[in-house]
Motif scaffolding. Structure first.
Motif: not given
Length: 365
Positions: A120-140
Motif C-alpha cells: 500500500y506504499e505506506k511508511p513503516l514505524v518501528g516501536v518499542n513495546h515498553c514505550v507503547g505501553h507507557i504512551e497508551m497508559g498516559r493517553q487513556v
C-alpha cells in the motif's frame, strides 16, 4: 519532574492522522487503528486481539506462537480495518513492534508490516513495546508526569521521564513478575485461559494463609527467581494439599490458594516499595501502572494505599489497554511519525532486547 513547564514539541496536526499498529511480541496478536484529530484529541477506532492459549501446565513456545500469529494476522488486521470503517489507503503509516519480545513472533509480525507497507506504499514505524505501553497508559488515564511501574510477562521496570527519555530507576535482575506468576500457575496446573496471571489472582482471593517467602529488593531492583523456587518448594511440603479437601480448622495445611495469595502479597509489596522510592526521589505524586500484570486489582489496591499515604494518585487501565494490544503500538508509532521519524525498509528489523531508555522520546518536552 518538578520544575518549569516546557512547551511541547508536538503541535496539533493541520489534518487528521491515522495509523495501524501491529503487536505480536508474545502470545497476543493485536491490530489497532488510532486517529489523531486536528484539535489534538485521540480516538481509538478499533482494537482487535487474538491470544494463543496453550493447555494447562504448558507455556507457549516461540515457534508455535509465531505460527499462530501468521495464521491469524490476516483475520485480525481485516477486523481492525473494518471496525475502524477505513481502508488501508486511508492510513498515514503502519506501526509494528520492533522489540523487546520473543524472536520468532516478532519476526512474523514485522514481516506482515513490511508486506503491507510495500503493498500500500505506506511508511513503516518501528516501536518499542515498553514505550507503547507507557504512551497508551498516559493517553487513556490522563496522567501527566507519573512514575511508571511497567509489569508484564517479559518486563519489570520502574520508570520516570526526563529530558526526552524514559529512564529506568529499577528493574528485575532475573525474571519478570509476569513470568514468575505464569510459571507458578503451570506448577499448580492452573488454566491458561484467559491468562495464568488472571487465574492466580482469582485463586489468591480464596487464600487464608501467608507463608514465608524471600523478600528480595536489592536497592531499586528486585530479584524474583528465588521467590519462585521457594514457592514451588511448598508444593512438595507434606502439609500441601493440591485439592481443597474438607478439614478441621486446627489442621496445619497449605492450599494452592494460600500459595497464590502469598506469592502475590510478597512480590507486589516489593514492587510497591521500589515504586515509592522512585516517587520520593523525583518528587512525583502520580503512579501509572502499565503492562499485563497491571490489570491485577490487588496490585492496584496496594499501590493505591501507598499513594494515598503520600497524597498521590494511582492511574491504571483495564484489560483492553493493559494487556498487549495493537492500539498502543499505533499510538506510540504515530507520535514518532508526527515528529518526522520513519523506519526505512532496510532497517525494519526486530530485536529481542530493546531497552526502554534507548528510545528518543521526541514528542515530549
Amino acid at each position: 519532574m518538578p520544575g518549569r513547564r516546557r512547551e511541547s514539541p508536538l503541535k496539533n496536526p493541520s489534518r487528521a492522522y491515522i495509523a495501524l499498529g501491529l503487536e505480536g511480541s508474545a502470545n497476543k496478536l493485536g491490530a489497532g487503528v488510532i486517529k489523531h484529530a486536528v484539535d489534538g484529541s485521540t480516538e481509538v477506532l478499533s482494537n482487535i486481539r487474538h491470544t494463543y492459549i496453550t493447555p494447562p501446565g504448558e507455556g507457549f513456545l516461540p515457534r508455535d506462537t509465531a505460527q499462530h500469529h501468521r495464521e491469524w494476522a490476516s483475520t485480525v488486521i481485516k477486523d481492525a480495518v473494518t471496525k475502524a470503517n477505513i481502508t488501508m489507503h486511508d492510513l498515514d503509516c503502519i506501526c509494528y513492534t520492533k522489540g523487546p519480545g520473543m524472536g520468532a513472533p516478532l519476526q512474523s509480525v514485522a514481516l506482515v508490516a513490511r508486506t503491507l507497507s510495500l503493498l500500500y506504499e505506506k511508511p513503516l514505524v518501528g516501536v518499542n513495546h515498553c514505550v507503547g505501553h507507557i504512551e497508551m497508559g498516559r493517553q487513556v488515564t490522563g496522567a501527566q508526569n507519573p512514575v511508571v511501574l511497567y509489569v508484564s510477562g517479559g518486563n519489570t521496570q520502574v520508570i520516570a521521564y526526563s529530558r526526552q527519555c524514559y529512564r529506568i530507576f529499577g528493574e528485575t535482575l532475573d525474571i519478570a513478575v509476569g513470568n514468575c506468576l505464569d510459571r507458578f500457575a503451570r506448577v499448580i496446573n492452573l488454566s491458561n485461559d484467559p491468562s495464568p496471571g488472571y487465574n492466580i489472582e482469582q485463586e489468591a482471593k480464596k487464600g487464608k494463609r501467608l507463608v514465608p517467602l524471600p523478600y528480595t529488593t536489592k536497592g531499586m531492583d528486585v530479584s524474583l527467581s528465588g521467590i519462585l523456587t521457594s514457592i514451588e518448594a511448598y508444593t512438595s511440603d507434606r502439609r500441601y494439599r493440591a485439592q481443597e479437601e474438607p478439614c478441621e480448622e486446627s489442621e496445619d495445611i497449605i492450599t494452592p490458594a494460600d500459595l497464590c495469595f502469598s506469592l502475590q502479597e510478597t512480590v507486589f509489596s516489593m514492587l510497591v516499595e521500589i515504586t515509592e522510592r522512585a516517587m520520593a526521589h523525583i518528587g512525583s505524586k502520580e503512579v501509572l501502572i502499565v503492562g499485563g500484570v497491571g490489570c491485577n486489582e490487588r496490585l492496584q489496591e496496594m499501590m493505591g494505599i501507598m499513594a494515598q499515604e503520600r497524597s498521590g494518585l494511582v492511574f491504571a487501565t483495564d484489560e483492553r489497554f493493559c494487556i498487549d494490544n495493537g492500539i498502543m503500538i499505533a499510538q506510540a508509532g504515530l507520535l514518532s511519525y508526527r515528529m518526522g521519524f520513519q523506519t526505512p525498509l532496510a532497517k525494519s528489523t526486530c530485536t529481542q532486547r530493546f531497552r526502554t531508555d534507548e528510545v528518543h522520546v521526541a514528542w515530549r518536552p
